[in-house]
Each structure stands twice: as structure tokens, then as C-alpha cells.
Design a protein around this motif. Sequence first.
Motif, PDB file in Angstrom:
ATOM      1  N   CYS A 115       4.699  -6.589   5.361  1.00  0.00           N
ATOM      2  CA  CYS A 115       5.914  -7.160   4.784  1.00  0.00           C
ATOM      3  C   CYS A 115       7.088  -6.184   4.841  1.00  0.00           C
ATOM      4  CB  CYS A 115       5.693  -7.593   3.347  1.00  0.00           C
ATOM      5  SG  CYS A 115       4.047  -7.404   2.695  1.00  0.00           S
ATOM      6  N   CYS A 116       6.817  -4.896   4.639  1.00  0.00           N
ATOM      7  CA  CYS A 116       7.898  -3.933   4.647  1.00  0.00           C
ATOM      8  C   CYS A 116       8.627  -3.937   5.981  1.00  0.00           C
ATOM      9  CB  CYS A 116       7.349  -2.540   4.377  1.00  0.00           C
ATOM     10  SG  CYS A 116       7.091  -2.234   2.637  1.00  0.00           S
TER      11      CYS A 116
ATOM     12  N   GLY B 141       4.343  -0.603   5.874  1.00  0.00           N
ATOM     13  CA  GLY B 141       3.432  -1.608   5.364  1.00  0.00           C
ATOM     14  C   GLY B 141       2.059  -1.069   5.090  1.00  0.00           C
TER      15      GLY B 141
ATOM     16  N   ALA C 286       5.215   0.906  -1.215  1.00  0.00           N
ATOM     17  CA  ALA C 286       4.097   1.313  -2.050  1.00  0.00           C
ATOM     18  C   ALA C 286       2.807   1.430  -1.250  1.00  0.00           C
ATOM     19  CB  ALA C 286       3.925   0.316  -3.189  1.00  0.00           C
ATOM     20  N   CYS C 287       2.603   0.508  -0.322  1.00  0.00           N
ATOM     21  CA  CYS C 287       1.339   0.496   0.424  1.00  0.00           C
ATOM     22  C   CYS C 287       1.184   1.752   1.264  1.00  0.00           C
ATOM     23  CB  CYS C 287       1.288  -0.703   1.349  1.00  0.00           C
ATOM     24  SG  CYS C 287       0.977  -2.217   0.487  1.00  0.00           S
TER      25      CYS C 287
ATOM     26  N   CYS D  81       8.477  -2.320  -3.184  1.00  0.00           N
ATOM     27  CA  CYS D  81       7.507  -3.277  -2.657  1.00  0.00           C
ATOM     28  C   CYS D  81       8.195  -4.598  -2.409  1.00  0.00           C
ATOM     29  CB  CYS D  81       6.336  -3.450  -3.604  1.00  0.00           C
ATOM     30  SG  CYS D  81       5.061  -4.534  -2.969  1.00  0.00           S
ATOM     31  N   PRO D  82       8.877  -4.778  -1.329  1.00  0.00           N
ATOM     32  CA  PRO D  82       9.267  -3.772  -0.352  1.00  0.00           C
ATOM     33  C   PRO D  82      10.493  -3.009  -0.835  1.00  0.00           C
ATOM     34  CG  PRO D  82      10.159  -5.882   0.275  1.00  0.00           C
ATOM     35  CD  PRO D  82       9.406  -6.097  -0.993  1.00  0.00           C
TER      36      PRO D  82
END
Lengths: 624, 321
Positions: B49-50, B86, B114-115, B145-146
Motif C-alpha cells: 500500500c505504501c 510496504g 510501519a511495515c 501507515c501509509p
Amino acid sequence: MVLTAPDPNKVGTIEDAIADLKAAFPNDVSDDKREGYGGVIVSADKLLEVASYIRDTLKFDYLSSATAVDYLGEGHHSNDHMEMVYHAYRTTGGSALVFKAQTDREKAELPSLVSVWRGADFQEREAWDLFGIRFKGHPNLKRILMWEGFYGHPMRKDWKEAFYESEHKPFDSRWPEGHVYRAEELNVFGSNVKYPSDIDLSRLTDKSESDLYTGFGLGVDMTHMTDENGIQTDELVVNMGPHHPSTHGVFRMVMRLDGETITHLEPVMGYLHRNHEKIGERNTYLHNIPFTDRLDYISSMGNNHGYVLAVEQLLAKGAKYTPPTYRTEVLRVLMVELSRIVNHLWAIGFWLNDLGAFFTPVLYFVQERERILDFFEAVAGSRMMCNYMRFGGVFADLPERIKSTMNLMNDRVRDFDTMQFLQEMINERIPRTIDELDEYLTNSDIVQSRSKGVGYLSAEDAINFSAAGPLLRGSGVAYDIRRADPYSIYPELDFDVAVQHEGDMYARYMVRLIEMRESVRILKQILPRLEYTKGESVTSSFAYSGKIPLGEAYGRVENGKGELGYYVVSAGDKKNTANPWRYHVRAPSFINLTPLGHMCRGTKVADVVAILGSIDIVLGETDR
Amino acid sequence: MELNLAELNRTQYPIPAELQNNVAITSLSKIYNWGRRNSMWPMLFGLACCAIEMIATASSRFDFSRFGMEVMRATPRQSDLMIVSGTVTKKMVVPIVRLYNQMPEPKYVLAMGACASGGGPFKEGYNVVSGIDKYLPVDVYVPGCPPTPQALLYGLIALQKKIDGQSIITSDDVPWYGVGPSDPTPIPILGPDIIDPRQMDMIRRQAEQAARGGTFAVRELPAVAKTAAALPAQKAAPAAAAAAPAAGTMTPEEERRAAALARKAARAAKSAGEAAPAAAPTAAAPLPGGSKPWEESHDIREQRKAAALARKAARASKSEG
Ligand code: SF4
């Protein structure tokens, strides 16, 4: 013209079909009598015949979802067992025929339904990978999300991940007695890995790649061929991805080529498999809403919607349930249709990237998207991960005023009246963008010659492969859940189902284009509804309710990429549960990839990237 | 040598009038870094997603080409910066490490979101690597996030600042100005679970221990949890008290569960108002000290620095000899 929902309780529907089925297989089909459950249970050895009967005689031609559930311990209604749950629909509309087959946990084996519905292919591989159910007769039963050689089947209830803390959230304090500790500190290896204790490092081989390529004849004798001029040629195996700019993320395709023509293609996925479902089963029901945002991260509003519909179905099994208010539904449709426009703009833009119009069109579409995102940010607090819907309600009503920029030339942030902002966006800006797109692309020679007749999928195949969304409607099947199995306030809204009959990439593009216009049409009807429901409540007492009644539910919505379904099971020995026992996502991006190999056979390498783009996948959802 | 200013002006390049008769002094590092920081080419590489916000950052509204970063390269061999945008999964980390090894030095890693920084919402997942820094050295972490495009831009500017501070003559703070290529990061292996080659020895030791009939992969509880487990949980949770002495023979799951139980007991006792004396020593107890196997071989920067120093020492002794 206002269509009304087909009444599921009318004659000629599910009840009839079930009665018919029970009459045809009196000993092998029985009602599922567990509290809150529906559908029928089919005995495993007759599953194949029953499935053919359901498809051919009862005309449930579309297998929407096939997934496994592990019933283990915790005072369940019956012995520990594995269960496959199938949801079949008629493409003419109506609700689902749910049938299940049970098998032993230790020697889990069921007949494969790939010969009946090819759409079961990847879903059965997933069940094998994550639950360890063997499917007899499956043509290619390999792991799909994890790698070959992985230790165990991680979705089984007794398989614990390395960072396992406890069965359910919320966890105990991370600050016991004032000291924080991290999950890493509890693991010897300092990261979330665990190995079998008899691991033999001297004979360790990475099987993940070799097993993949053996199917392609690598390492074995390659077929030697002679072309028409008598020249000796070889077939070539080419790998694309997982790092490749045209795969829309971390997706991978392995193909066998004869010259530049594809003779065989296999999608390889799991590079973004982040254990959504396992985590979802540890979460409380409410916890899962923000996680659904991260499935199809282009259209998070739609993801929220499907999930809350599923949980609302469960809530409705309880005694005191009030459905969401009208304004709630209006707001939900508003958000979801805006997301659909964002999704299609994005899909078309990146498809053009794949066709070679590198990034210029995308920039225009991203610009339009920014404005919609400003609106989402003002309402929900986040641009992408909206986390907006709640059970029985939404997070908050529209604010009075919102902040956005006028345009990109002048990006000073200004303050707008929300309704005015929406009006201008829906009545002017979005239609203008769509017109612009239409004008430049629809009649473009390059777009037409690259996409017409390429990536063909016939209507029968599309149904049989469980394709959904624009992929299905581009093949001439007018199946849109908003009409076929309506939810929310769609029955009273006036719009047409976009459908094209050519079954090629161009048809899918046209479906997306028409669908955006239809979305605008819906949004225009939403605006007055927003005005006259002003002041109505949009939250409900269920929104943060911790306890969900027992039962199963399948909530599905027509998301931008196709049918997004959530199969949620609330099971246990109490009256209601705080955590889902099973939480499964029927991801359109995942299942739409099933026909990819079929569509690409005989095309050129350069077309493959465009065909993939025309399916429109997003990896967060494909791999979950 | 005498400096003739008039001579300096007579070059083949036209010099603007206001700059004539000026001498500017700078250091080589500075001008070199100035060039590098303004042409950071990121790798065209999205994970999850990021990546969508990264694309938004690259597009017209936020436009990171203003910072010299518009040239996103799909091949690692032409890029300077890897934006890990991501969730890093175990399956994907293998190609990521490979890509990183293929990037020419100097190279930088930015953990976006964050991931990539620590596993984020998916940290507990069985296929998730809790942070790319378990494998690669990270220069900048961008939380979120994101992260919004603004946050990513801020992270990129932070990276530029970091580059400004680097010197090309000392190999202490960057590994790549030493002699010879630096060692590639070992590529993880997908076995029964992902195996970091740097941990092979540890796994082997554990396996040998298991073969001798000992425990496998059972970690001593952190001091905190242990103290809590040993609490004389009088009436609150006799179960926890019973479980605590058996800790040595338990599987990690059981052990953790016991610890959780004990924590619960401790809380209950505290709320009962009688645990104050029991809790006091716990609060003062040191954090898990002594050997920290999870930190054993993780800082790649440290390792590289040590290697660089060793090479330097070797060179020095050679030239002496
Ligand atoms: S940090 Fe959040 S937005 Fe970024 S990849 Fe992870 S889940 Fe997605």
C-alpha cells in the motif's frame, strides 16, 4: 426505471433448489442445522456429482467462493473436522446456494471441483497451502501463497506463528510491571521464525524455485522443435517479476515461449501474503475494519463495506438488531462510488502504462484522485486507509467544511463548504475528467490496435473461471452484484450495468469507462438524498459492539475490481463471540488471475503485461 | 605558487561579472555530496500500500522531482536509493536482498511506513519480516501507515541531510569508500521457514542441543516476565503459580502462555491492593540483560565497519613491512 430486488424468499429460489437437491441425493445431502448456519452439507464422496448437478441442472453456474474452515475444539457442535464451504450463484441473479463438505483433520482429502468450475483452481490450492486439505484430481496441487517446502499449514488452528502471544486480542499488557518487551525478545532467533527441531542444515535446499520450474520442463529434456523453414528452435522459459515495473506490485509470471509467443504461463504469487486471515482470526471483529482497508488499498471504502455487510448479517441473527439508518446507507454509497471512480481511473491509467503510454495519462488521473482523497481525508481522517464504516453505521457524518486545494496550479489550501465541494466535484470535475479520458483514448488508433481482439475470454469461460467485475462484464455477462443480489440502497437508484460483448482488453476498458459514468449518475442521485437526510444519525449502538451472535455469513459487494466477499464465521460454545472463528476474503484480484494463463496462451510477451493490466489486480488483495 | 587572479578569470567559460575576482573554497566531500544528494535516483519498486503513496509523491501534486529524484529506475544497477515501500514478506525478502546487492555503491535504504520499519500492523504474521532492517542497513525510517506524501518528502530531505554529513575520506561512517568492494548481504534461504545465513550457527547449535535431548528454540523468558511468573500469586491465580516452576520443560507456547497468565495474576493482585511489596522489586528489576542472542549478529553497519578497520590495519601493517 427503478428495478426492485428479486425477492429471495419467492418461489423458484434457493429453497426450491435445496429441496430439489435433497430429492436428487437423499442420502448425501442434508441441511446444515448448526445454530446460525445455512445451506446443505454434502457427503465428501458424492461432492463431485452434487456439484455437477448444482451447476447443470439447478443452473448455479457461478462458483463465487470456495474456502476451508478448521473446526477444532472449543466446544464445537460436532467432532473436530475440516470443512470446505462453497458459495454458488446463478448469473441471472439471486442469492447463494451454500454447500459444504467435511473431512477428517488428520487425513484431510476431498475431491477437487476444478473439473466442474475452473474457478476453484486457485482457491483449492490456497486451501491446500494454508489448511492442508488435499484435493483429489486437482491438476496442479502446489502451494500458492507460501513457498514449496514451508513447514506446516499455517491457517490450521493448532499451527502457531513464531510471534504467537495468545489466541485472541486484545493481548495482555506490553508493559508488565512497567517494563516493555518486544515479541523479538521472546524468540531465540530474534525474529519471527521457527524451525522443526530436527532441521538438517547440511541438506538444506531451497525447493521453492526448482519445484516451480519443473512444471515447465526445465532441467528435463526441453522439447526441440523445427519451424517451417527447417530451423531448429527451442522453447524458452522466461521469468517476469516479482520485481518488475509492469506487474503492479510484487507479482510474478513464469512463461514458456516459442519465439515471442506464449505457450504456457503460470502466475506465481504470495510475495505480499501478509497473513490477513490468520491475523483477522485473532482480532476482534472491530479490529478487522482497518485491516480490510489494506486489502485493495486503492478502494478501501469498498472493502469496509463488504466486511460490515457480513458482520451485520451476523448481528441480524441476534435478538435486538436495528439496521443502519438511511443516511448511513447514503453515505456508504457515496463513498463507495467515489472509490469506484478512483479505482477505474487508476486501473485505466496503469493499463496505459502497460501499453506504453508511460506515466503521462496516469498523472492526469492521479490529479483527479487527489481531490477525491482530500474529501476522504476530511471525512475519515486518512487519505487512503479510511477505516470509515462501522457495524450498523459509519465513523462520522460529513464535516461542515473541508480543506482542499483549488487545483494543482494553485495549490494553496482553501476552505470549502462540503456540499458545494461535492456538488462541484460530482457535477463538473469528475465528468470532465471522464470526458477528457474518453476523448483522448477511446478512439485512439494505438489503443484500439493494441487492445482489440487481444486477451480474449469468452462468456462461458469467464463464468466458469469465476471471473468477476469488469473482466466478467467485458465478456458479455451482465452480472453486477448491485443489481443481481442487491444490497444497501442500490435497488432504488437508477443506473445501468455496464456490459460489453467482445471479451477483449478493449471491452474491459469500455466497461470501466461506462461504469465511471454510471457511478457519476448514481452520485448525482446521492446528492439530494444527502441534503434531505441531514441530521439523521449515522452511528448505531452496534458500531462498537464486542459480541457477535453465532453463525456464518457471507457479505459481498461489487467492488471496483469485482466481487469482494467476506465469509465470516462466529463459532464457539457461548452464545456469542468476540473474535471471528473464521474470516475469509474472497478476493476478486486473486480469483481473476485464474484465467490469466488461459487468456495469454498464443499472445506475445508484450501483450501479457497489458492483459494483466486489463484484469486490474492489486497485490494486497491477491495475496492478502 | 602565487595566485594570479587575473589569470583565473581568463578561462574558457564565461564567468558572470559579480562572481569575478572571487575565490570560493569548499571541500571535495561537500561538492561531491552536493552532486549526489541532488540526484538520488530511487528504484522503481513498490511492495504494498505504501507504494501507492510513493506514486502519489512522484506525481504532479507533490512531485519529488523538485529534489532531483524524478528518475525512477526499474533496474537496481542504475539506482542509488531503495525505498522499501510496504510490507516485506519472507517470500519477498529474498529478491529484495538480491536487488540490494545489485545496487552500486553508494546506496541508501529508506524504510517507508510501519511495515518496512518494524512489521507494522502485520508484524505477527507468519510470512512477514518484522522490518527490513533485519536484513539490510536502513538509513531513514519514515513512520506512518501509509506515510503521507509530505512525510515521505520529509524523509527524503532527511536522507539528503545525512548525505551532506558524510565524508569521502573516512570509511568510518560509510562502508563504501574503503578499498575494494564491500561484502554482499547474504541471501536468505527459504527452507522450512526463512533462514538468515548469518544465523546458521545459532540454528545449528539449537538443533544439536535438541538432538542431545535438550530443548529447541526455547528462549529464557525476559527478566520482567520471569519475575512476574515467580510472583507469589497467593489467591489470584494458583494456576500460574503451578505452571511457573515447570518452565524448563515447557514448549515456548506454553511458556509464553504461563507468562501471560502470571502477568494477569500480577495485575489482579495489584488491583487487590496487596501486591505493592511484591511488585516493587519487579519494577526495579533490570531489563533482560546478559547475552541477547537476538542482537548477536544484526548490526550490519557494525560488521562492515569492523571489516573496514581490519582492512585498514592490514594495509597499514603491510606498508610498514
Ligand atoms: S505501513 Fe501500512 S500502508 Fe504501508 S505497507 Fe504497511 S500496512 Fe500498507
